[in-house]
Design a protein around this motif. Structure first.
Motif, PDB file in Angstrom:
ATOM      1  N   VAL A  25       0.834  -1.206   0.000  1.00  0.00           N
ATOM      2  CA  VAL A  25       0.000   0.000   0.000  1.00  0.00           C
ATOM      3  C   VAL A  25       0.870   1.258   0.000  1.00  0.00           C
ATOM      4  N   PHE A  26       1.861   1.311   0.894  1.00  0.00           N
ATOM      5  CA  PHE A  26       2.649   2.542   1.028  1.00  0.00           C
ATOM      6  C   PHE A  26       3.496   2.791  -0.222  1.00  0.00           C
ATOM      7  N   GLY A  27       4.135   1.750  -0.740  1.00  0.00           N
ATOM      8  CA  GLY A  27       5.015   1.940  -1.895  1.00  0.00           C
ATOM      9  C   GLY A  27       4.245   2.180  -3.183  1.00  0.00           C
ATOM     10  N   ILE A  48      10.902  -1.500  -6.332  1.00  0.00           N
ATOM     11  CA  ILE A  48      11.425  -2.868  -6.218  1.00  0.00           C
ATOM     12  C   ILE A  48      10.673  -3.618  -5.141  1.00  0.00           C
ATOM     13  N   ASP A  49      10.378  -4.878  -5.416  1.00  0.00           N
ATOM     14  CA  ASP A  49       9.796  -5.742  -4.385  1.00  0.00           C
ATOM     15  C   ASP A  49      10.512  -7.085  -4.426  1.00  0.00           C
ATOM     16  N   ARG A  50      10.600  -7.733  -3.295  1.00  0.00           N
ATOM     17  CA  ARG A  50      11.343  -8.992  -3.229  1.00  0.00           C
ATOM     18  C   ARG A  50      10.610 -10.130  -3.922  1.00  0.00           C
ATOM     19  N   LEU A  51       9.300  -9.961  -4.167  1.00  0.00           N
ATOM     20  CA  LEU A  51       8.508 -11.010  -4.832  1.00  0.00           C
ATOM     21  C   LEU A  51       7.716 -10.398  -5.973  1.00  0.00           C
ATOM     22  N   GLY A  58       2.693 -10.213   1.724  1.00  0.00           N
ATOM     23  CA  GLY A  58       2.684  -8.805   2.113  1.00  0.00           C
ATOM     24  C   GLY A  58       1.408  -8.478   2.870  1.00  0.00           C
ATOM     25  N   SER A  59       1.447  -7.429   3.667  1.00  0.00           N
ATOM     26  CA  SER A  59       0.259  -7.062   4.462  1.00  0.00           C
ATOM     27  C   SER A  59      -0.888  -6.573   3.594  1.00  0.00           C
ATOM     28  N   SER A  60      -0.565  -6.114   2.389  1.00  0.00           N
ATOM     29  CA  SER A  60      -1.594  -5.460   1.575  1.00  0.00           C
ATOM     30  C   SER A  60      -2.392  -6.432   0.713  1.00  0.00           C
ATOM     31  N   ILE A  61      -1.995  -7.708   0.721  1.00  0.00           N
ATOM     32  CA  ILE A  61      -2.663  -8.687  -0.144  1.00  0.00           C
ATOM     33  C   ILE A  61      -3.433  -9.677   0.721  1.00  0.00           C
ATOM     34  N   SER A  64      -9.709  -9.488   2.304  1.00  0.00           N
ATOM     35  CA  SER A  64     -10.495  -8.317   2.714  1.00  0.00           C
ATOM     36  C   SER A  64      -9.754  -7.445   3.717  1.00  0.00           C
ATOM     37  N   ARG A  65     -10.132  -6.176   3.725  1.00  0.00           N
ATOM     38  CA  ARG A  65      -9.657  -5.216   4.715  1.00  0.00           C
ATOM     39  C   ARG A  65     -10.823  -4.281   5.048  1.00  0.00           C
ATOM     40  N   ILE A  66     -10.935  -3.915   6.312  1.00  0.00           N
ATOM     41  CA  ILE A  66     -12.027  -3.032   6.740  1.00  0.00           C
ATOM     42  C   ILE A  66     -11.728  -1.599   6.280  1.00  0.00           C
ATOM     43  N   ILE A  67     -12.738  -0.951   5.743  1.00  0.00           N
ATOM     44  CA  ILE A  67     -12.622   0.445   5.318  1.00  0.00           C
ATOM     45  C   ILE A  67     -13.547   1.245   6.233  1.00  0.00           C
ATOM     46  N   LYS A 189      15.460  -8.718  -4.152  1.00  0.00           N
ATOM     47  CA  LYS A 189      15.481  -8.471  -2.707  1.00  0.00           C
ATOM     48  C   LYS A 189      16.582  -7.469  -2.377  1.00  0.00           C
ATOM     49  N   VAL A 190      16.190  -6.389  -1.718  1.00  0.00           N
ATOM     50  CA  VAL A 190      17.199  -5.434  -1.261  1.00  0.00           C
ATOM     51  C   VAL A 190      17.919  -6.056  -0.070  1.00  0.00           C
ATOM     52  N   ALA A 191      19.264  -6.143  -0.181  1.00  0.00           N
ATOM     53  CA  ALA A 191      20.047  -6.711   0.921  1.00  0.00           C
ATOM     54  C   ALA A 191      20.444  -5.617   1.904  1.00  0.00           C
ATOM     55  N   ILE A 353      -0.442 -16.050   8.877  1.00  0.00           N
ATOM     56  CA  ILE A 353       0.017 -15.012   9.790  1.00  0.00           C
ATOM     57  C   ILE A 353       0.445 -13.841   8.932  1.00  0.00           C
ATOM     58  N   CYS A 354      -0.185 -12.711   9.209  1.00  0.00           N
ATOM     59  CA  CYS A 354       0.054 -11.513   8.410  1.00  0.00           C
ATOM     60  C   CYS A 354       0.670 -10.477   9.354  1.00  0.00           C
ATOM     61  N   TRP A 355       1.600  -9.683   8.836  1.00  0.00           N
ATOM     62  CA  TRP A 355       2.451  -8.888   9.734  1.00  0.00           C
ATOM     63  C   TRP A 355       2.122  -7.412   9.721  1.00  0.00           C
ATOM     64  N   TYR A 386      -4.423  -0.061   5.226  1.00  0.00           N
ATOM     65  CA  TYR A 386      -4.941  -0.424   3.898  1.00  0.00           C
ATOM     66  C   TYR A 386      -5.968   0.571   3.361  1.00  0.00           C
ATOM     67  N   LYS A 387      -6.912   0.957   4.225  1.00  0.00           N
ATOM     68  CA  LYS A 387      -8.024   1.802   3.766  1.00  0.00           C
ATOM     69  C   LYS A 387      -7.562   3.080   3.088  1.00  0.00           C
ATOM     70  N   PHE A 388      -6.294   3.500   3.404  1.00  0.00           N
ATOM     71  CA  PHE A 388      -5.785   4.763   2.882  1.00  0.00           C
ATOM     72  C   PHE A 388      -5.150   4.617   1.492  1.00  0.00           C
TER      73      PHE A 388
HETATM   74  C1  LIG Z   1      -3.969  -9.324   9.161  1.00  0.00           C
HETATM   75  C2  LIG Z   1      -4.060  -7.891   8.796  1.00  0.00           C
HETATM   76  C3  LIG Z   1      -5.285  -7.257   8.817  1.00  0.00           C
HETATM   77  C4  LIG Z   1      -5.377  -5.901   8.510  1.00  0.00           C
HETATM   78  N1  LIG Z   1      -6.601  -5.300   8.474  1.00  0.00           N
HETATM   79  C5  LIG Z   1      -6.721  -4.022   8.055  1.00  0.00           C
HETATM   80  C6  LIG Z   1      -8.005  -3.466   7.889  1.00  0.00           C
HETATM   81  O1  LIG Z   1      -9.022  -4.128   8.116  1.00  0.00           O
HETATM   82  N2  LIG Z   1      -8.079  -2.176   7.430  1.00  0.00           N
HETATM   83  C7  LIG Z   1      -6.963  -1.435   7.151  1.00  0.00           C
HETATM   84  O2  LIG Z   1      -7.088  -0.292   6.762  1.00  0.00           O
HETATM   85  N3  LIG Z   1      -5.725  -1.969   7.282  1.00  0.00           N
HETATM   86  C8  LIG Z   1      -5.586  -3.230   7.738  1.00  0.00           C
HETATM   87  N4  LIG Z   1      -4.353  -3.800   7.865  1.00  0.00           N
HETATM   88  C9  LIG Z   1      -3.160  -2.975   7.681  1.00  0.00           C
HETATM   89  C10 LIG Z   1      -2.754  -2.796   6.252  1.00  0.00           C
HETATM   90  O3  LIG Z   1      -2.980  -3.979   5.525  1.00  0.00           O
HETATM   91  C11 LIG Z   1      -1.282  -2.408   6.260  1.00  0.00           C
HETATM   92  O4  LIG Z   1      -1.105  -1.240   7.070  1.00  0.00           O
HETATM   93  C12 LIG Z   1      -0.754  -2.110   4.871  1.00  0.00           C
HETATM   94  O5  LIG Z   1      -1.108  -3.122   3.963  1.00  0.00           O
HETATM   95  C13 LIG Z   1       0.751  -1.964   4.955  1.00  0.00           C
HETATM   96  O6  LIG Z   1       1.288  -1.755   3.682  1.00  0.00           O
HETATM   97  P1  LIG Z   1       2.861  -1.694   3.479  1.00  0.00           P
HETATM   98  O7  LIG Z   1       3.081  -1.196   2.130  1.00  0.00           O
HETATM   99  O8  LIG Z   1       3.479  -0.964   4.620  1.00  0.00           O
HETATM  100  O9  LIG Z   1       3.363  -3.187   3.686  1.00  0.00           O
HETATM  101  P2  LIG Z   1       3.340  -4.454   2.697  1.00  0.00           P
HETATM  102  O10 LIG Z   1       2.058  -4.562   1.980  1.00  0.00           O
HETATM  103  O11 LIG Z   1       3.761  -5.637   3.508  1.00  0.00           O
HETATM  104  O12 LIG Z   1       4.447  -4.089   1.622  1.00  0.00           O
HETATM  105  C14 LIG Z   1       5.813  -4.148   1.890  1.00  0.00           C
HETATM  106  C15 LIG Z   1       6.483  -4.746   0.691  1.00  0.00           C
HETATM  107  O13 LIG Z   1       7.886  -4.635   0.860  1.00  0.00           O
HETATM  108  C16 LIG Z   1       8.473  -5.755   0.245  1.00  0.00           C
HETATM  109  N5  LIG Z   1       9.808  -5.961   0.801  1.00  0.00           N
HETATM  110  C17 LIG Z   1      10.115  -6.238   2.074  1.00  0.00           C
HETATM  111  N6  LIG Z   1      11.444  -6.378   2.231  1.00  0.00           N
HETATM  112  C18 LIG Z   1      11.980  -6.168   1.025  1.00  0.00           C
HETATM  113  C19 LIG Z   1      13.310  -6.187   0.543  1.00  0.00           C
HETATM  114  N7  LIG Z   1      14.348  -6.448   1.352  1.00  0.00           N
HETATM  115  N8  LIG Z   1      13.526  -5.965  -0.772  1.00  0.00           N
HETATM  116  C20 LIG Z   1      12.477  -5.703  -1.600  1.00  0.00           C
HETATM  117  N9  LIG Z   1      11.198  -5.675  -1.193  1.00  0.00           N
HETATM  118  C21 LIG Z   1      10.945  -5.891   0.104  1.00  0.00           C
HETATM  119  C22 LIG Z   1       7.523  -6.890   0.605  1.00  0.00           C
HETATM  120  O14 LIG Z   1       7.688  -7.993  -0.268  1.00  0.00           O
HETATM  121  C23 LIG Z   1       6.172  -6.219   0.519  1.00  0.00           C
HETATM  122  O15 LIG Z   1       5.537  -6.415  -0.720  1.00  0.00           O
HETATM  123  C24 LIG Z   1      -4.222  -5.164   8.185  1.00  0.00           C
HETATM  124  C25 LIG Z   1      -2.978  -5.805   8.153  1.00  0.00           C
HETATM  125  C26 LIG Z   1      -2.891  -7.159   8.447  1.00  0.00           C
HETATM  126  C27 LIG Z   1      -1.554  -7.807   8.414  1.00  0.00           C
END
Ligand SMILES: Cc1cc2nc3c(=O)[nH]c(=O)nc-3n(C[C@H](O)[C@H](O)[C@H](O)COP(=O)(O)OP(=O)(O)OC[C@H]3O[C@@H](n4cnc5c(N)ncnc54)[C@H](O)[C@@H]3O)c2cc1C
Length: 450
Positions: A25-27, A48-51, A58-61, A64-67, A189-191, A353-355, A386-388
């Motif tokens: 979501v953030f990137g 760049i993404d590691r996958l 990833g947390s964004s996939i 469902s996510r609550i909005i 993958k960024v090392a 398990i989602c992080w 996610y909602k953002f």
């Molecule tokens: C179980 C769960 C439920 C949630 N429910 C809600 C909800 O209901 N409503 C809501 O608004 N939000 C919810 N969230 C939160 C929301 O999903 C996250 O805040 C958001 O998806 C975070 O996005 P991100 O881009 O920070 O992380 P990610 O989506 O995890 O993206 C990070 C990316 O970085 C990549 N990466 C990591 N290390 C490296 C590396 N070394 N080199 C290259 N790439 C790398 C990863 O592969 C990944 O794709 C939930 C989260 C979880 C886990």
């Protein structure tokens, strides 16, 4: 607030190249906002993404996510309301479902519920009903029962909240971005970050195959993995959250899919309306940590190490399931609200398990790094980012340009000090057990006996 600098304020110019690490979501949202901002029309953008997309751990996939604008903190309530309006209208509306959200509690978490209700009412949302008893909750959510560890005692339903197909929303945005043909998408993958210790600056990143990507500005948006690339001790930590899925019939789905999401903040357990034949029960809790000793990402000494919580997912262990205690909690919750679904012949067939990338108070971390020039950090989703998706990229780009939204200047800033994790207060929205370590819990068994 720690002192920070922006390329526009310090060098007076827009970066000629930007590397975004992480396509969640953030990137992804940042890449989209950069492409739509004329100031960056001559900037080369690499993500760049590691996958390969979609990053399944990833947390964004997810399904469902609550909005919701239902926040105890007014600035997030307001920003979420703006994002939600986009979900309703022009941002992947086909993936958004407005079936309501019922936020409940049965203990001190009522404080969050009351503050959230007040904020939603202040926004002028009129489709809100205050619920005074578990019977009220049962009625609005169409529950079969209200057992003691199920629905909660008090709360409210906001019929104008909803949920989105998380993977669907991400795919929608990714497709739009690819169609612009502006972003160089790299799988790798960024090392490490390319740190020049003499000048305290970052000039891009080194990949695990030893290749380099150079950039004027590096935006670290690696979610819960961010702490593997930067020393974020006392600032961000990865916490693993449990999710369980159960196949359901078409007729069950058609009944349940019109109901609101039920989120009981006292035990953190929630049930989102089913879609595509799967019902999801999960926990928005304090989560598991996964302490991992890694090479110190910022040290010049190759032998220096730090121990930080990092994600452990089905990519690390394809047989990973949630620990017994989480499985039991989700089952128990379901048995308390829909006992007919929690019978032994109806197991959860998948779990994961989602992080979360937690910060000490649940605020995002969207800031230049106080020490390294050329490094911007956009993470700290804290389980609510996610909602953002429709708006966070624009916010991030504004912060990059030195125009952090007034309401978030303090909240998103680099913290003045590192606070020991056991002292973090959180945002008051988390329930359930505290202090669990993933590998210890997995050691007790991965599946409850049904
Ligand atoms: C179980 C769960 C439920 C949630 N429910 C809600 C909800 O209901 N409503 C809501 O608004 N939000 C919810 N969230 C939160 C929301 O999903 C996250 O805040 C958001 O998806 C975070 O996005 P991100 O881009 O920070 O992380 P990610 O989506 O995890 O993206 C990070 C990316 O970085 C990549 N990466 C990591 N290390 C490296 C590396 N070394 N080199 C290259 N790439 C790398 C990863 O592969 C990944 O794709 C939930 C989260 C979880 C886990």
């Amino acid at each position: 607030m720690a002192s920070t600098s922006s390329p526009s304020s310090s060098s007076g110019r827009v970066p000629s190249s930007i590397l975004i690490i992480g396509g969640g979501v953030f990137g992804l949202s940042t890449a989209w906002a950069l492409c739509n901002n004329p100031d960056f029309k001559d900037t080369s953008i690499t993500l760049i993404d590691r996958l390969p997309f979609p990053t399944t751990d990833g947390s964004s996939i997810d399904a469902s996510r609550i909005i919701r604008p239902d926040y105890a903190a007014a600035p997030y309530a307001k920003l979420a309301a703006i994002a939600q309006e986009k979900w309703r209208t022009d941002f992947a509306p086909e993936h958004y479902h407005q079936t309501g959200l019922c936020v409940t509690a049965a203990g001190p978490e009522q404080k969050y519920v009351s503050a959230s209700l007040a904020n939603v009412q202040a926004l002028g949302v009129d489709k809100v009903e205050v619920l005074q008893s578990s019977e009220d909750i049962k009625r609005v959510c169409g529950l079969e029962a209200t057992g003691p560890t199920g629905a909660g005692n008090v709360g409210y339903v906001n019929w104008s909240s909803g949920w989105a197909n998380a993977e669907g929303g991400m795919r929608w945005l990714r497709k739009k971005l690819e169609a612009l043909n502006r972003v160089n998408f790299v799988v790798g993958k960024v090392a490490s970050l390319a740190i020049d210790h003499q000048t305290s600056s970052i000039s891009g990143a080194t990949l695990s195959d030893s290749t380099h990507i150079t950039a004027d500005l590096t935006i670290l948006a690696a979610g819960a993995w961010s702490a593997s690339l930067l020393d974020l001790r006392g600032i961000c930590k990865a916490t693993g959250q449990a999710l369980c899925y159960m196949p359901i019939s078409a007729s069950e789905e058609s009944t349940l899919s019109t109901r609101p999401t039920l989120l009981n903040l006292s035990n953190g357990l929630f049930m989102i309306p089913p879609a595509n034949g799967l019902l999801k029960v999960a926990r928005h809790g304090h989560g598991y940590t996964n302490p991992t000793t890694i090479r110190h990402p910022e040290s010049e000494d190759p032998n220096a190490t730090i121990t930080v919580s990092l994600p452990y997912t089905h990519i690390d262990d394809p047989n990973l399931t949630v620990p017994v205690e989480a499985h039991r909690s989700c089952r128990d919750f379901l048995a308390n609200i829909h006992p007919s679904l929690a019978i032994p012949s109806r197991p959860f067939t998948q779990s994961k398990i989602c992080w979360y990338t937690d910060t000490r108070d649940g605020d995002f971390l969207i800031s230049y790094h106080p020490k390294y020039k050329g490094l911007f950090v956009a993470t700290g989703g804290s389980g609510h980012g996610y909602k953002f998706l429709p708006v966070i990229g624009e916010c991030i780009v504004n912060c990059v340009m030195g125009r952090t939204p007034e309401d978030f200047k303090e909240r998103w800033a680099w913290p003045q000090q590192r606070v020991p994790e056991e002292q973090w207060s959180g945002d008051g929205s988390r329930g359930g057990p505290v202090g669990m370590v993933l590998k210890e819990e997995l050691g007790k068994g991965r599946r409850a006996n049904l």
